[in-house]
Motif scaffolding. Structure first.
Motif, short mmCIF file in Angstrom:
data_model
loop_
_atom_site.label_atom_id
_atom_site.label_comp_id
_atom_site.label_asym_id
_atom_site.label_seq_id
_atom_site.Cartn_x
_atom_site.Cartn_y
_atom_site.Cartn_z
N ARG A 47 -46.29 81.47 23.26
CA ARG A 47 -46.74 82.30 22.13
C ARG A 47 -47.47 83.55 22.62
O ARG A 47 -47.28 84.65 22.09
N ALA A 48 -48.31 83.39 23.64
CA ALA A 48 -49.04 84.55 24.17
C ALA A 48 -48.09 85.58 24.76
O ALA A 48 -48.25 86.78 24.55
N GLN A 49 -47.08 85.13 25.50
CA GLN A 49 -46.12 86.05 26.08
C GLN A 49 -45.35 86.81 25.00
O GLN A 49 -45.14 88.03 25.11
N LYS A 50 -44.96 86.10 23.96
CA LYS A 50 -44.25 86.75 22.85
C LYS A 50 -45.15 87.77 22.15
O LYS A 50 -44.70 88.85 21.77
N PHE A 51 -46.42 87.42 22.00
CA PHE A 51 -47.36 88.32 21.31
C PHE A 51 -47.49 89.63 22.07
O PHE A 51 -47.43 90.72 21.47
N TYR A 52 -47.64 89.57 23.38
CA TYR A 52 -47.91 90.79 24.16
C TYR A 52 -46.66 91.62 24.41
O TYR A 52 -46.76 92.75 24.90
N GLU A 53 -45.51 91.10 24.06
CA GLU A 53 -44.30 91.92 24.14
C GLU A 53 -44.37 93.11 23.19
O GLU A 53 -43.75 94.15 23.44
N ASP A 54 -45.11 92.96 22.09
CA ASP A 54 -45.20 94.01 21.08
C ASP A 54 -46.47 94.84 21.18
O ASP A 54 -46.70 95.73 20.35
N VAL A 55 -47.33 94.55 22.16
CA VAL A 55 -48.58 95.29 22.30
C VAL A 55 -48.32 96.56 23.10
O VAL A 55 -47.78 96.50 24.22
N PRO A 56 -48.69 97.73 22.57
CA PRO A 56 -48.45 98.99 23.31
C PRO A 56 -49.29 99.07 24.58
O PRO A 56 -50.43 98.58 24.62
N ALA A 57 -48.74 99.69 25.61
CA ALA A 57 -49.44 99.84 26.89
C ALA A 57 -50.36 101.05 26.83
O ALA A 57 -50.19 102.05 27.54
N THR A 58 -51.37 100.96 25.97
CA THR A 58 -52.35 102.03 25.78
C THR A 58 -53.74 101.41 25.71
O THR A 58 -53.88 100.18 25.58
N GLU A 59 -54.75 102.26 25.78
CA GLU A 59 -56.11 101.74 25.65
C GLU A 59 -56.32 101.15 24.27
O GLU A 59 -57.00 100.14 24.11
N GLU A 60 -55.71 101.75 23.25
CA GLU A 60 -55.79 101.20 21.89
C GLU A 60 -55.14 99.82 21.84
O GLU A 60 -55.65 98.90 21.19
N GLY A 61 -54.02 99.66 22.52
CA GLY A 61 -53.36 98.36 22.57
C GLY A 61 -54.21 97.30 23.23
O GLY A 61 -54.25 96.15 22.80
N MET A 62 -54.91 97.69 24.31
CA MET A 62 -55.77 96.74 25.01
C MET A 62 -56.95 96.30 24.15
O MET A 62 -57.42 95.17 24.25
N MET A 63 -57.43 97.19 23.27
CA MET A 63 -58.60 96.89 22.46
C MET A 63 -58.25 96.36 21.08
O MET A 63 -59.16 96.09 20.27
N GLY A 64 -56.95 96.23 20.78
CA GLY A 64 -56.58 95.73 19.46
C GLY A 64 -57.01 96.71 18.37
O GLY A 64 -56.74 97.90 18.44
N ASP A 65 -57.70 96.20 17.38
CA ASP A 65 -58.14 97.04 16.26
C ASP A 65 -59.56 97.55 16.45
O ASP A 65 -60.19 98.04 15.50
#
Length: 307
Positions: free
Chosen positions: A83-101
């Motif tokens: 589940r974690a691997q699938k979740f991070y497939e859609d997370v952008p490789a940006t500082e905003e992506g690392m910090m979520g919302d």
């Protein structure tokens, strides 16, 4: 209670033995004392049973507390990690992506991390009045040669916390494109030159090199490990430390118990549960500090230093 009853019985027998006319009274007292002994034995057996039951329940609760996450298997992959691997497939490789919302707390997070790290360093960089860097004596004993950034993502912590202090840094993350972004875009060229290795590994499988690191930094990734895998990973990190080295874990901590988010397979543990896992890994806690400057809507974030 048994000892007291026996003493009472002997005292009665001794007193009554001098009075032949008290034979009936002696029989009556012996009967009463025998009854007291029987009741005492029954109470003792009951108490032993209750204590045994309490001990058994306590051990069961400890086992559940320490290992609350059991992994099922799905198509050869553990569901929890899948589940974690699938979740991070859609997370952008940006500082905003690392910090979520919560990109707005990034500055406070980095500043808190720098201050906490400085407590354990033997030398710290300081900018002089002529805009050159000087090294001053720090309050701790950890060296400044090498750090490991665990769950590094694109290198947000490495860029602002670790690389300004350490000569070299290794990054480890399970997402390859995060590591490539760190190397190609996010880190300054001077910083890229001081990154020795980019490890694309899941932390449950990663084995750090023994006796290599002055500091192992683990931020917002311990929540993606089951309790047992986290304990084992901390044991491996302990072996990777140089003399006076320190492991620093920074993560969300539940206000009560443990909270599992099935969307990204993250588990937020109460600070006390984290202490149990750390102790089970054979590590000693050096300091614990709450991250300030975050809004109340965010789960509390704690920093723990250990070796």
């Amino acid at each position: 209670m048994l000892t007291v009853s026996m003493m009472l019985l002997l005292e009665k027998l001794f007193q009554l033995s001098y009075d032949a006319n008290s034979a009936m009274l002696l029989v009556e007292n012996v009967f009463q004392l025998t009854l007291m002994l029987t009741v005492s034995m029954m109470l003792l057996v009951e108490n032993v049973f209750q204590l045994t039951l309490m001990l058994t329940v306590s051990l069961m609760l400890l086992a559940v507390k320490l290992f609350p996450l059991t992994c099922e298997f799905l198509e050869g992959e553990k569901t929890f990690y899948f589940r974690a691997q699938k979740f991070y497939e859609d997370v952008p490789a940006t500082e905003e992506g690392m910090m979520g919302d919560f990109i707005e707390v990034s500055h406070a997070d980095l500043e808190g991390s720098r201050k906490f790290l400085s407590k354990f360093m033997n030398y710290l960089p300081r900018r002089s009045w002529i805009m050159t860097w000087l090294w001053i004596q720090g309050p701790g004993n950890a060296g400044s040669s090498f750090a490991l950034d665990c769950g590094s993502g694109i290198g947000r912590v490495s860029r602002s916390v670790l690389l300004p202090v350490f000569q070299k840094v290794d990054l480890v993350d399970m997402v390859e494109r995060f590591l490539l972004t760190a190397h190609q875009d996010f880190l300054d060229q001077d910083q890229v030159d001081r990154v020795e290795t980019l490890f694309c590994y899941n932390l449950q499988d990663f084995i750090p090199t023994r006796d290599k690191y002055d500091v192992v930094w683990i931020q917002w990734v311990a929540c993606h490990l089951t309790d047992k895998d986290l304990m084992n990973f901390l044991r491996r990190c302990k072996k990777s430390l140089r003399p006076d080295g320190v492991i620093i874990l920074k993560d969300n901590m539940a206000r009560q118990g443990a909270k599992l988010d099935v969307s990204d397979s993250s588990v937020s543990r109460h600070l006390d549960i984290m202490r149990v896992i750390i102790a089970a890994a054979g590590l000693q806690i050096l300091a614990v500090e709450h991250q300030d400057g975050f809004p109340d809507i965010i789960m509390p974030v704690w920093m723990i230093a250990m070796r």
